[in-house]
Design a protein around this motif. Structure first.
Motif, PDB file in Angstrom:
ATOM      1  N   ASP A 173       0.625  -1.210  -0.002  1.00  0.00           N
ATOM      2  CA  ASP A 173       0.101  -0.123  -0.079  1.00  0.00           C
ATOM      3  C   ASP A 173       0.919   1.204   0.214  1.00  0.00           C
ATOM      4  O   ASP A 173       1.603   1.954   1.208  1.00  0.00           O
ATOM      5  N   PRO A 174       1.361   1.474  -1.490  1.00  0.00           N
ATOM      6  CA  PRO A 174       2.205   2.528  -1.232  1.00  0.00           C
ATOM      7  C   PRO A 174       1.163   4.018  -0.372  1.00  0.00           C
ATOM      8  O   PRO A 174       2.115   4.987  -0.443  1.00  0.00           O
ATOM      9  N   THR A 175       0.174   4.481  -0.667  1.00  0.00           N
ATOM     10  CA  THR A 175      -0.242   5.500  -0.024  1.00  0.00           C
ATOM     11  C   THR A 175       0.126   5.377   1.753  1.00  0.00           C
ATOM     12  O   THR A 175       0.340   6.799   1.644  1.00  0.00           O
ATOM     13  N   LYS A 176       0.555   4.968   1.819  1.00  0.00           N
ATOM     14  CA  LYS A 176       0.533   4.794   3.383  1.00  0.00           C
ATOM     15  C   LYS A 176       2.323   4.461   3.564  1.00  0.00           C
ATOM     16  O   LYS A 176       2.857   5.161   4.240  1.00  0.00           O
ATOM     17  N   SER A 177       2.399   3.181   3.040  1.00  0.00           N
ATOM     18  CA  SER A 177       4.178   3.050   3.201  1.00  0.00           C
ATOM     19  C   SER A 177       4.878   2.944   1.986  1.00  0.00           C
ATOM     20  O   SER A 177       4.429   2.012   1.229  1.00  0.00           O
ATOM     21  N   LEU A 178       5.783   3.259   2.205  1.00  0.00           N
ATOM     22  CA  LEU A 178       7.383   2.357   0.999  1.00  0.00           C
ATOM     23  C   LEU A 178       8.035   1.827   1.379  1.00  0.00           C
ATOM     24  O   LEU A 178       9.356   1.632   0.879  1.00  0.00           O
ATOM     25  N   GLU A 179       7.958   0.792   3.041  1.00  0.00           N
ATOM     26  CA  GLU A 179       8.857   0.217   3.790  1.00  0.00           C
ATOM     27  C   GLU A 179       8.818  -1.160   1.801  1.00  0.00           C
ATOM     28  O   GLU A 179      10.380  -1.640   2.086  1.00  0.00           O
ATOM     29  N   ASP A 180       7.698  -1.610   1.811  1.00  0.00           N
ATOM     30  CA  ASP A 180       8.139  -2.888   1.105  1.00  0.00           C
ATOM     31  C   ASP A 180       8.690  -2.025  -0.345  1.00  0.00           C
ATOM     32  O   ASP A 180       9.150  -3.667  -1.124  1.00  0.00           O
ATOM     33  N   PHE A 181       9.128  -1.592  -0.549  1.00  0.00           N
ATOM     34  CA  PHE A 181       9.672  -1.183  -1.897  1.00  0.00           C
ATOM     35  C   PHE A 181      10.925  -1.614  -1.966  1.00  0.00           C
ATOM     36  O   PHE A 181      12.112  -1.152  -1.209  1.00  0.00           O
ATOM     37  N   ARG A 182      11.332  -2.692  -3.200  1.00  0.00           N
ATOM     38  CA  ARG A 182      12.868  -2.979  -3.235  1.00  0.00           C
ATOM     39  C   ARG A 182      13.259  -2.880  -4.998  1.00  0.00           C
ATOM     40  O   ARG A 182      12.752  -3.196  -4.828  1.00  0.00           O
ATOM     41  N   TYR A 183      14.250  -2.878  -4.789  1.00  0.00           N
ATOM     42  CA  TYR A 183      14.743  -2.914  -5.918  1.00  0.00           C
ATOM     43  C   TYR A 183      16.228  -3.634  -5.886  1.00  0.00           C
ATOM     44  O   TYR A 183      17.113  -3.458  -5.232  1.00  0.00           O
ATOM     45  N   VAL A 184      16.411  -5.267  -6.775  1.00  0.00           N
ATOM     46  CA  VAL A 184      17.266  -6.005  -6.281  1.00  0.00           C
ATOM     47  C   VAL A 184      17.917  -6.334  -7.428  1.00  0.00           C
ATOM     48  O   VAL A 184      17.834  -6.932  -8.669  1.00  0.00           O
ATOM     49  N   SER A 185      19.366  -6.039  -7.364  1.00  0.00           N
ATOM     50  CA  SER A 185      20.454  -6.005  -7.714  1.00  0.00           C
ATOM     51  C   SER A 185      21.317  -6.455  -8.302  1.00  0.00           C
ATOM     52  O   SER A 185      21.892  -6.180  -6.923  1.00  0.00           O
ATOM     53  N   ASN A 186      22.590  -6.913  -8.993  1.00  0.00           N
ATOM     54  CA  ASN A 186      23.838  -7.573  -8.111  1.00  0.00           C
ATOM     55  C   ASN A 186      24.942  -6.684  -9.123  1.00  0.00           C
ATOM     56  O   ASN A 186      26.638  -6.166  -8.672  1.00  0.00           O
ATOM     57  N   ASN A 187      24.018  -5.761  -9.697  1.00  0.00           N
ATOM     58  CA  ASN A 187      25.411  -4.725  -9.634  1.00  0.00           C
ATOM     59  C   ASN A 187      25.208  -2.850  -9.496  1.00  0.00           C
ATOM     60  O   ASN A 187      23.780  -3.221  -9.630  1.00  0.00           O
ATOM     61  N   PHE A 188      26.076  -2.417  -8.475  1.00  0.00           N
ATOM     62  CA  PHE A 188      25.986  -1.744  -7.317  1.00  0.00           C
ATOM     63  C   PHE A 188      26.052  -0.223  -8.310  1.00  0.00           C
ATOM     64  O   PHE A 188      26.272   0.863  -7.886  1.00  0.00           O
ATOM     65  N   THR A 189      27.005  -0.324  -9.450  1.00  0.00           N
ATOM     66  CA  THR A 189      27.064   1.158 -10.122  1.00  0.00           C
ATOM     67  C   THR A 189      26.100   1.282 -11.511  1.00  0.00           C
ATOM     68  O   THR A 189      26.263   2.588 -11.101  1.00  0.00           O
ATOM     69  N   GLU A 190      25.769   0.662 -12.035  1.00  0.00           N
ATOM     70  CA  GLU A 190      25.108   0.975 -12.828  1.00  0.00           C
ATOM     71  C   GLU A 190      23.587   1.873 -11.695  1.00  0.00           C
ATOM     72  O   GLU A 190      22.975   0.659 -11.819  1.00  0.00           O
ATOM     73  N   GLU A 191      22.321   2.446 -11.909  1.00  0.00           N
ATOM     74  CA  GLU A 191      21.858   2.862 -11.652  1.00  0.00           C
ATOM     75  C   GLU A 191      20.827   3.595 -11.964  1.00  0.00           C
ATOM     76  O   GLU A 191      18.978   3.809 -12.105  1.00  0.00           O
ATOM     77  N   SER A 192      21.306   3.941 -13.869  1.00  0.00           N
ATOM     78  CA  SER A 192      19.945   3.946 -14.493  1.00  0.00           C
ATOM     79  C   SER A 192      18.709   3.370 -14.442  1.00  0.00           C
ATOM     80  O   SER A 192      18.080   4.040 -14.494  1.00  0.00           O
ATOM     81  N   LEU A 193      18.342   1.792 -14.473  1.00  0.00           N
ATOM     82  CA  LEU A 193      17.596   1.381 -14.288  1.00  0.00           C
ATOM     83  C   LEU A 193      16.500   1.319 -13.175  1.00  0.00           C
ATOM     84  O   LEU A 193      15.331   2.203 -13.408  1.00  0.00           O
TER      85      LEU A 193
END
Lengths: 504, 309
Positions: free
Chosen positions: A196-216
């Motif tokens: 429920d993003p209207t209340k909390s953004l806590e569960d939003f995740r971005y899972v990737s093993n590349n830490f330098t390329e942030e464009s996506l």
């Protein structure tokens, strides 16, 4: 006497332009610049399309809306493409049929391309996005290839959970499988949209093993922000029009003013013109330094070759030094002019081949003040540094010794480079003004300030100081050269050199 | 007859070091003049003053009748001890370049350079770069660069150093050619035999001071006569010659000076019995002997003066 200087200068010049190093020098800079521009372009093209998946845990099922928002920058491009080629791909045929008249408005015309995507009917956008996302990856890539305005298609590709074969799995298992795919490189990343993003953004995740390329992450995050903002605005009962005005940023329109106080717009060309002196300073720096260093190397080599004394039986040390300085100065001038010609040629080629490219920013660089400053300051800057380096060179027996002595000069020369950005921003600031009066920096700093431009009296005073310094440097270098050039053994100490200067 | 060069009490100092001290000499026109002296004696400094590369601190000089050599630079030819060439230049180009620097016009210099190189056996090398040449060839090119403008006074600093016998002969011929053309040649050398064979006049400086100056005959006059001996046998025996004051033994050749009153005949008789004598000459000392003796005497004098202080 003058003719002997000419003979020495002529020989130096001819010998220099016959060497391979000279031609490499002429070609190196333009090639280097072309490569750095070209490489950026090619590397950008070579960047692989990043694939990602989305696990949508939101109750309102936000993923399609975020996707649509994220792709919205491409929708105008896609509409334009469809308008031009209705038979672009099978998936678009029904859309072309249904929205023919709307698409027609997007037919490319001269100077077109600035229409905003919100002018497209929402339904058309939805249908296009739907068709687009269902297209096979290869078709998509082919379509994006060579077509402007489909940037995100080139960069990012969504893979549906069905496609990946994880749609039916329980949520936790799903994420585990996606995580494995990320680890194995099948996926670049996957997103998790919270419940429920209207209340909390806590569960939003971005899972990737590349830490330098942030464009996506940034691209998708920006789109999600907009959708979530809209959701929250709606939940708070704020009307969309009100919300839009609330979100609006304050932007001061950039204008410039003339003597009468009339203002007019600042164009890209104007801005480029303000920064152009930097490019000139850089070129000036390279040119002065290359030529002066050539002179140093040449003097040291000639000295270690033992040819100096033969020459001194025919010409005076003063004539020899002057001949060298002029000959190598002419070489440096040839080098610099070739670069300018290369730049002009490159500009003309670019103008005739790349259509629709705004080259006015380059044209502004060809300001007579800039060009005149460049030539004059190259001349005097070279003479000043040439005198110093020829003096240094005359007391050295090997290039290695010369390199050691060169270090302090190099440190001094760093100053105009380091302060370049600062001075171009404040061409008439105190720092820039003070630095202008230091003769070693005058050529670079005054070139740097040309965007200001400085007051006439500043040109006059710094010019006189510079001329006096050149004269003094020549006098001093002549004395050191006279003694130093026949010296062998250890290089003299500073104290000894100062002693020579005091002698008549 | 006017002198090609004259120095009057010329002194040159570098800081506290005196390189040349009150040197006076006259070089008549059309002669070959040898500058002798140890390394560091002051020969090169003297030559550089003549060439107006250095200026004397005291005294005066006159080159081809001018007080300032810079005015007659184009009539002088100078080959320094440290010789170099532009490695990347072609031989004909560089010889012509030296000519042009001496005021020759371009086409004359080019023609003359080719002619000289061809005459002295470098015809195949006209279009080759200097870096490809051997040392001897390089030196030849340098000498030709020195004389291309037909100078009235030629100064050669160590022209024979590093040359093989064939090239040495060539250099000698070149010097003699110049004398035949009534030019004045000054050269410095460590090879006493060259000086003895070529020079009309010689001078020697030691530790900045002139030791002697004059024709070879004048220099040798009044010196002790000595035995020039060529022999086969044990050199150790020669050293033991009764009545010998001083023996310079070279293994196959020895120069022997006798105490006063000793008869050379006696010495010959003694030697014949002990070694195989190939040549026996009783004559004025060699330049080599004069050189070495001068150095020794001057050093002894200096040491005595130092002890006296």
């Amino acid at each position: 006497m003058a003719s002997k200087i000419f003979l020495v200068a002529q020989r130096e010049y001819l010998e220099n332009i016959r060497t391979k190093t000279f031609w490499i020098g002429i070609l190196a800079l333009p090639i280097l610049i072309a490569i750095s521009i070209g490489a950026g372009f090619v590397l950008n093209k070579l960047k692989e399309t990043k694939t990602y998946a989305v696990v949508d845990l939101s109750v309102a099922k936000l993923a399609p809306r975020i996707e649509k928002q994220a792709r919205s920058t491409d929708m105008a491009g896609l509409a334009r493409l469809l308008a031009a080629k209705p038979d672009l791909a099978k998936a678009f045929e029904p859309i072309a049929k249904d929205f023919g008249s709307d698409l027609a408005k997007w037919k490319p015309t001269e100077g077109d391309g600035k229409q905003a995507d919100h002018e497209l009917p929402e339904e058309l956008k939805d249908r296009m996005l739907e068709a687009w996302l269902q297209m096979p990856a290869d078709d998509l890539a082919r379509m994006a290839e060579g077509n402007q305005g489909l940037d995100t298609a080139k960069k990012f590709r969504l893979r549906s959970l069905q496609d990946l074969g994880v749609a039916e799995l329980p949520v936790e298992e799903q994420q585990k499988r996606l995580g494995q795919m990320v680890k194995q490189g099948q996926l670049f990343a996957y997103f998790v949209i919270g419940a429920d993003p209207t209340k909390s953004l806590e569960d939003f995740r971005y899972v990737s093993n590349n830490f330098t390329e942030e464009s996506l992450r940034k691209w998708y995050g920006d789109a999600a922000t907009k959708i979530v903002q809209n959701l929250r605005i709606a939940a708070a009962g704020i009307k969309p029009e009100v919300a839009r005005t609330l979100k609006e940023e304050v932007r001061f329109a950039q204008k410039q003013s003339d003597e009468t106080g009339t203002t007019k717009d600042v164009t890209v060309a104007d801005k480029a013109g303000g920064f152009a002196p930097m490019a000139f300073v850089y070129l000036l720096w390279i040119a002065v330094f290359t030529a002066a260093q050539m002179l140093l190397t040449n003097t040291v080599e000639e000295k270690s070759n033992r040819i100096i004394e033969v020459l001194l039986s025919s010409v005076s040390p003063g004539e020899l030094m002057a001949g060298k300085i002029w000959g190598i100065g002419a070489t440096g001038m040839t080098l610099t002019l070739s670069w300018v010609l290369c730049a002009a040629g490159g500009y003309l080629i670019a103008e005739s081949t790349i259509q629709g490219m705004d080259l006015s920013m380059f044209a502004s660089a060809i300001d007579p003040l800039y060009l005149a400053s460049f030539i004059i300051y190259f001349f005097f800057g070279y003479l000043l540094y040439a005198a110093i380096l020829v003096g240094l060179g005359s007391v050295c027996n090997s290039l290695k010794e010369a390199q050691n002595l060169l270090q302090p000069v190099f440190i001094v020369l760093i100053v105009p480079l380091v302060s370049m950005m600062f001075i171009v921003q404040e061409p008439n600031g105190l720092f820039a003004k003070v630095l202008s009066y230091v003769p070693l920096f005058t050529p670079f700093v005054m070139m740097n300030r040309a965007g200001g431009p400085p007051e006439l009296y500043e040109y006059a005073i710094t010019g006189v100081i510079l001329l006096a310094s050149v004269w003094f440097a020549f006098k001093a270098a002549g004395k050191v050269f006279r003694v130093g050039v026949l010296m062998t053994g250890n290089p003299p100490k500073l104290k000894e050199i100062l002693g020579w200067l005091r002698q008549s | 007859m006017q002198n090609a060069l004259s120095l009057h009490a010329v002194t040159k100092r570098f800081g506290s070091f005196t390189a040349v001290s009150e040197l006076s000499l006259e070089v008549p026109k059309g002669c070959i003049f040898g500058f002798l002296g140890q390394n560091g004696a002051g020969k090169t400094t003297t030559i550089r003053m003549v060439m107006s590369i250095f200026h004397p601190d005291a005294g005066s000089l006159s080159v081809l009748g001018h007080a300032d050599a810079a005015q007659v630079k184009d009539r002088l030819g100078y080959l320094p001890e440290e010789k170099g060439l532009y490695k990347k230049m072609k031989t004909a180009e560089i010889v012509a370049y030296f000519g042009k620097l001496k005021g020759m016009d371009s086409s004359t210099a080019n023609l003359k350079a080719k002619e000289l190189l061809t005459r002295y056996g470098l015809g195949d090398w006209l279009d080759k770069k200097c870096e490809a040449m051997s040392k001897g060839m390089g030196q030849k090119v340098q000498v030709l660069g020195t004389i291309i403008h037909e100078p009235d006074l030629v100064i050669l600093d160590e022209p024979f150093s590093g040359l093989d016998p064939v090239n040495r002969d060539l250099m000698k011929d070149l010097i003699l050619d110049m004398k035949r053309q009534r030019r004045t040649v000054i050269f410095s050398t460590h090879g006493m035999e060259h000086a003895e064979q070529l020079c009309d006049y010689v001078m020697m400086i030691h530790k900045s001071k002139l030791q002697f100056c004059g024709t070879l005959a004048e220099v040798k006059q009044g010196r002790d006569l000595g035995i020039q001996l060529d022999y086969d046998g044990d050199g150790g025996i020669v050293q033991k010659l009764p009545g010998a004051r001083r023996v310079n033994d070279n293994g196959k050749h020895a120069e022997i000076f006798l105490q006063s009153g000793v008869d050379p005949q006696e010495a010959l008789r003694w030697l014949v019995e002990r070694v195989r004598v190939r040549r026996f000459d009783y004559r004025e000392p060699s330049l080599h002997e004069i050189f070495v003796r001068t150095v020794e005497e001057a050093n002894a004098k200096l040491a005595a003066a130092g002890a006296g202080n």
